[in-house]
Design a protein around this motif. Sequence first.
Motif, mmCIF file in Angstrom:
data_model
loop_
_atom_site.group_PDB
_atom_site.id
_atom_site.type_symbol
_atom_site.label_atom_id
_atom_site.label_comp_id
_atom_site.label_asym_id
_atom_site.label_seq_id
_atom_site.Cartn_x
_atom_site.Cartn_y
_atom_site.Cartn_z
ATOM 1 N N GLN A 14 -6.313 -4.848 12.933
ATOM 2 C CA GLN A 14 -6.552 -4.764 11.492
ATOM 3 C C GLN A 14 -8.036 -5.028 11.230
ATOM 4 O O GLN A 14 -8.580 -6.013 11.691
ATOM 5 C CB GLN A 14 -5.690 -5.797 10.784
ATOM 6 N N SER A 19 -11.844 -3.387 1.473
ATOM 7 C CA SER A 19 -10.865 -2.582 0.749
ATOM 8 C C SER A 19 -10.018 -1.760 1.718
ATOM 9 O O SER A 19 -10.298 -1.702 2.918
ATOM 10 C CB SER A 19 -11.577 -1.675 -0.253
ATOM 11 N N LYS A 20 -8.985 -1.149 1.183
ATOM 12 C CA LYS A 20 -8.019 -0.434 2.023
ATOM 13 C C LYS A 20 -8.598 0.868 2.581
ATOM 14 O O LYS A 20 -9.716 1.268 2.248
ATOM 15 C CB LYS A 20 -6.745 -0.176 1.216
ATOM 16 N N ASP A 26 -7.919 -4.606 -2.625
ATOM 17 C CA ASP A 26 -8.369 -5.750 -1.822
ATOM 18 C C ASP A 26 -7.463 -5.916 -0.602
ATOM 19 O O ASP A 26 -6.238 -5.759 -0.694
ATOM 20 C CB ASP A 26 -8.277 -6.979 -2.749
ATOM 21 N N THR A 27 -8.052 -6.263 0.552
ATOM 22 C CA THR A 27 -7.248 -6.406 1.777
ATOM 23 C C THR A 27 -7.094 -7.845 2.240
ATOM 24 O O THR A 27 -6.598 -8.079 3.336
ATOM 25 C CB THR A 27 -7.900 -5.640 2.949
ATOM 26 N N GLN A 36 -1.952 -6.715 -4.627
ATOM 27 C CA GLN A 36 -3.097 -5.984 -4.095
ATOM 28 C C GLN A 36 -2.700 -4.518 -3.902
ATOM 29 O O GLN A 36 -2.710 -4.001 -2.786
ATOM 30 C CB GLN A 36 -3.573 -6.651 -2.789
ATOM 31 N N SER A 41 -2.058 3.220 -3.300
ATOM 32 C CA SER A 41 -1.248 2.584 -2.252
ATOM 33 C C SER A 41 0.238 2.587 -2.623
ATOM 34 O O SER A 41 1.098 2.449 -1.752
ATOM 35 C CB SER A 41 -1.742 1.163 -1.964
ATOM 36 N N GLU A 125 -3.527 3.873 8.727
ATOM 37 C CA GLU A 125 -3.277 2.864 7.687
ATOM 38 C C GLU A 125 -1.978 2.148 8.021
ATOM 39 O O GLU A 125 -1.082 2.710 8.637
ATOM 40 C CB GLU A 125 -3.184 3.539 6.316
ATOM 41 N N ASN A 144 1.313 -5.284 -0.426
ATOM 42 C CA ASN A 144 -0.099 -5.672 -0.286
ATOM 43 C C ASN A 144 -0.724 -5.079 0.968
ATOM 44 O O ASN A 144 -1.890 -4.726 0.984
ATOM 45 C CB ASN A 144 -0.242 -7.196 -0.219
ATOM 46 N N ARG A 145 0.056 -5.008 2.040
ATOM 47 C CA ARG A 145 -0.482 -4.526 3.313
ATOM 48 C C ARG A 145 -0.518 -2.992 3.382
ATOM 49 O O ARG A 145 -1.178 -2.429 4.258
ATOM 50 C CB ARG A 145 0.373 -5.095 4.451
ATOM 51 N N THR A 148 -3.657 -0.785 4.488
ATOM 52 C CA THR A 148 -4.697 -1.565 5.169
ATOM 53 C C THR A 148 -5.221 -0.787 6.377
ATOM 54 O O THR A 148 -4.437 -0.225 7.126
ATOM 55 C CB THR A 148 -4.103 -2.913 5.633
#
Length: 477
Positions: A14, A19-20, A26-27, A36, A41, A125, A144-145, A148
């Motif tokens: 990761q 950012s993604k 936000d990551t 997030q 996303s 991703e 959120n993930r 990423t």
Amino acid sequence: MAYETVIGLEVHVQLNTHSKAFCADDTSFGGEPNTQVSVVSLGHPGTLPKANGQQIALATRLGLALGCKINQRTTFDRKNYFYADLPKGYQITQDQRPICVGGDLDIKMGDAWKSIRIHHIHMEEDAGKSIHTLAPKHSFIDLNRAGTPLLEIVTEPDLRSGEEVDAFMTAMRQLVRYLEVSDGNMEQGSLRCDVNISVRPHGQTSYNDRCEVKNVNSMKFARQAIDYEVKRQIKIMENGGKVKQQTLNFDPNTGVTSPLREKEDAHDYRYFPEPDLPPVVLSDAYLNNTNQALPQLPKAAYNELTQKYQLSDYDASILVEDRETLLYFQGLIQHTSNYKAAANLIINRLLPWKQENKSTLSTFPVPSTSLAALIALVEEGKVNSTAAYQNILNALITKPDQAPLALAQEMNLIQSADSDFLSDLAKEVIAQFPDKVKEYQKGKKGLIGFFMGELMKKSKGKADPKASTEILQQLLK
Ligand code: ADP
Ligand code: MG
């Protein structure tokens, strides 16, 4: 029959981006679930992805550090599958033209280096997270993930044991941290791997079918999963069976692997070129600049420490473990050429200080020039090493502006080579232990250490060991 274990890894890293991969979310780790996220996303219709320059930069950096060939024209593909934590219904990844191909990472097994070849590295991703343990009849989804940025590093099947896998993952974590590509944190899932395992009779050149253990996030679990799988596969072969290619899950609570699903064919994912992202084209200048900005890598640093500075394997391995320690050592030896003493000081005093204070070496209060002065005091015989590296250093930590020599004087720790002072002490010791003196004179020369110890005690640690030994030997004749 003797068997050989064959292992290849698919390592997910990761990235350290803010950012993604394809939008500005936000990551950072640990946010409230589903805070997030954005329309991109969440996979809303009509939204479009945008490539993240930082992801491309970090992939290039890692690829160059591993000696990969960089595809200067690299493209994205869609990998389609249905799952609740994948709102778009596909993952953007790279299939046809990944950013890096080839390359290798060297691991150190005992005294020998072994090169593990990299097949390729691609950008992709991450998906969201499904949580099945919070309620008996419901699953929870945290997006959120989702999106990423990851790199997937696929190795050739060059690894032969759990120890080698451990060494490879450790070296990879060290490298991504040196390069500031990722925090490499396995507990938080920043570094995890799928472990492909097969077993073959010794001497067989072709590989047998493999099983793939998914999402292993600790070295301990990797080793346990490998141990279990190897035994399981050998048992099947000994019973005349054939190992089926399978995807497995490893349960850390039981130490057992179990089938997740039968191996799906690649085309089940219906890979096709991502229509919403143009190819990425990397110029020669971009690659040159990236290459020039690479830091000294761990293996080069290890070689420098063991060859140029003549440090032991043990010392060098500790000093290169993380880049901060390496840089600290390299800074300290700007002020002293006693490399061994500098290494000892860092390993025995500074690293434990860092650990105890949960701090970093850059905040160690005593300046490198004072540490070098301390090393010089010992070298010149002015103070003994315990006085220097315990008493004076401890005082320096609270009073970092003081000069080591002034402190040594103030603390009454300057060693004495004054022969009257030393021979008085030596005579006292000899008078105190007549039996030992007889033994010494009969040939038990090892007792010199005992006399020396007694003399040192009487001097309260201030006797110069070399001068004292000479005087004792003289008087004992
Ligand atoms: P895919 O997952 O697309 O089928 P590959 O077959 O190329 O990809 O391999 C994926 C991973 O499995 C790689 O890390 C590779 O080194 C490893 N691997 C391939 N064959 C074997 C094998 N027979 N035994 C152990 N690992 C293998
Ligand atoms: Mg695979």
